[in-house]
Scaffold this motif. Sequence first.
Motif, PDB file in Angstrom:
ATOM      1  N   PRO A  75       1.137  -1.327  -0.101  1.00 42.62           N
ATOM      2  CA  PRO A  75       0.363   0.146   0.081  1.00 42.62           C
ATOM      3  C   PRO A  75       1.136   0.917  -0.470  1.00 42.62           C
ATOM      4  O   PRO A  75       2.199   1.353   0.484  1.00 42.62           O
ATOM      5  CB  PRO A  75      -0.717  -0.352   1.430  1.00 42.62           C
ATOM      6  N   PRO A  76       0.657   2.275  -0.035  1.00 41.55           N
ATOM      7  CA  PRO A  76       0.849   3.220  -0.828  1.00 41.55           C
ATOM      8  C   PRO A  76       1.266   4.076   1.200  1.00 41.55           C
ATOM      9  O   PRO A  76       0.908   3.944   2.397  1.00 41.55           O
ATOM     10  CB  PRO A  76      -0.172   4.926  -1.006  1.00 41.55           C
ATOM     11  N   HIS A  77       2.274   4.439   1.150  1.00 43.16           N
ATOM     12  CA  HIS A  77       3.209   4.728   2.565  1.00 43.16           C
ATOM     13  C   HIS A  77       4.056   5.570   1.913  1.00 43.16           C
ATOM     14  O   HIS A  77       5.112   5.717   1.754  1.00 43.16           O
ATOM     15  CB  HIS A  77       3.709   3.520   2.645  1.00 43.16           C
ATOM     16  N   GLN A  79       7.928   6.875   3.240  1.00 46.92           N
ATOM     17  CA  GLN A  79       9.443   6.258   3.578  1.00 46.92           C
ATOM     18  C   GLN A  79      10.472   7.580   3.554  1.00 46.92           C
ATOM     19  O   GLN A  79      11.169   7.946   2.696  1.00 46.92           O
ATOM     20  CB  GLN A  79       9.843   5.081   2.088  1.00 46.92           C
ATOM     21  N   GLY A  80      10.517   7.916   5.226  1.00 48.30           N
ATOM     22  CA  GLY A  80      11.143   8.916   5.598  1.00 48.30           C
ATOM     23  C   GLY A  80      10.668   9.879   4.999  1.00 48.30           C
ATOM     24  O   GLY A  80       9.252  10.168   5.927  1.00 48.30           O
ATOM     25  N   SER A  81      11.082  10.658   4.352  1.00 45.03           N
ATOM     26  CA  SER A  81      10.539  11.788   4.384  1.00 45.03           C
ATOM     27  C   SER A  81       9.769  11.695   2.122  1.00 45.03           C
ATOM     28  O   SER A  81       9.359  13.001   1.544  1.00 45.03           O
ATOM     29  CB  SER A  81      11.439  13.510   3.663  1.00 45.03           C
ATOM     30  N   VAL A  82       9.957  11.074   1.701  1.00 42.43           N
ATOM     31  CA  VAL A  82       9.237  10.478   0.451  1.00 42.43           C
ATOM     32  C   VAL A  82       7.711   9.683   0.659  1.00 42.43           C
ATOM     33  O   VAL A  82       7.860   8.672   1.164  1.00 42.43           O
ATOM     34  CB  VAL A  82      10.329  10.149  -0.493  1.00 42.43           C
ATOM     35  N   TRP A  83       6.997  10.088  -0.907  1.00 46.34           N
ATOM     36  CA  TRP A  83       5.631   9.689   0.162  1.00 46.34           C
ATOM     37  C   TRP A  83       6.181   8.091  -1.558  1.00 46.34           C
ATOM     38  O   TRP A  83       6.550   8.353  -2.669  1.00 46.34           O
ATOM     39  CB  TRP A  83       4.517  10.764  -1.167  1.00 46.34           C
ATOM     40  N   VAL A  84       5.544   6.856  -1.137  1.00 47.68           N
ATOM     41  CA  VAL A  84       5.605   6.039  -2.027  1.00 47.68           C
ATOM     42  C   VAL A  84       4.604   5.454  -2.322  1.00 47.68           C
ATOM     43  O   VAL A  84       3.639   5.498  -1.626  1.00 47.68           O
ATOM     44  CB  VAL A  84       6.855   4.897  -1.345  1.00 47.68           C
ATOM     45  N   PRO A  85       4.141   6.033  -3.695  1.00 47.08           N
ATOM     46  CA  PRO A  85       2.715   5.050  -4.042  1.00 47.08           C
ATOM     47  C   PRO A  85       2.651   3.803  -3.947  1.00 47.08           C
ATOM     48  O   PRO A  85       3.968   2.840  -4.243  1.00 47.08           O
ATOM     49  CB  PRO A  85       2.478   5.711  -5.828  1.00 47.08           C
ATOM     50  N   GLY A  86       1.163   2.970  -3.516  1.00 51.71           N
ATOM     51  CA  GLY A  86       1.111   1.753  -4.118  1.00 51.71           C
ATOM     52  C   GLY A  86       1.312   1.068  -5.476  1.00 51.71           C
ATOM     53  O   GLY A  86       1.750   1.241  -6.431  1.00 51.71           O
ATOM     54  N   HIS A  87       2.372   0.019  -4.945  1.00 51.20           N
ATOM     55  CA  HIS A  87       2.540  -0.909  -5.747  1.00 51.20           C
ATOM     56  C   HIS A  87       2.839  -2.702  -6.018  1.00 51.20           C
ATOM     57  O   HIS A  87       2.923  -3.093  -4.937  1.00 51.20           O
ATOM     58  CB  HIS A  87       4.152  -0.321  -6.203  1.00 51.20           C
ATOM     59  N   TRP A  88       3.259  -3.263  -6.889  1.00 50.30           N
ATOM     60  CA  TRP A  88       2.630  -4.780  -6.233  1.00 50.30           C
ATOM     61  C   TRP A  88       4.652  -5.140  -6.122  1.00 50.30           C
ATOM     62  O   TRP A  88       5.872  -4.395  -6.820  1.00 50.30           O
ATOM     63  CB  TRP A  88       2.757  -5.395  -8.462  1.00 50.30           C
ATOM     64  N   ALA A  89       4.802  -5.735  -5.842  1.00 46.85           N
ATOM     65  CA  ALA A  89       6.498  -6.265  -5.389  1.00 46.85           C
ATOM     66  C   ALA A  89       6.243  -7.653  -5.658  1.00 46.85           C
ATOM     67  O   ALA A  89       5.924  -8.022  -6.383  1.00 46.85           O
ATOM     68  CB  ALA A  89       6.540  -6.735  -3.835  1.00 46.85           C
TER      69      ALA A  89
END
Length: 89
Positions: A75-77, A79-89
């Motif tokens: 899910p989007p989250h 990571q530190g001060s960077v926004w990581v959109p949701g993605h498939w791992a």
Amino acid sequence: MVRYRRLSAVLLLAGLAGVAVVALPGKAEAWWCCRVGVGIALPPVVVAPPVYAPPPVYYAPPPAYYPPPRRVWVPPHWQGSVWVPGHWA
């Protein structure tokens, strides 16, 4: 001509004698029975290497079945001060 007649007659008599000897019935005795002048008869000795059975056949176990890895949704989250959109791992 006389020599050929004699030769053919001798050969004919020899052939008839051979056929008579082969055609006469004889006693069926085993080779170890009733020999003249022999008290003990030994059977033939066979010398051969020992015969071994082949080793048992071992089969490899079937390969283990591993299902293909499943993809996981992350899910989007932040990571530190960077926004990581949701993605498939």
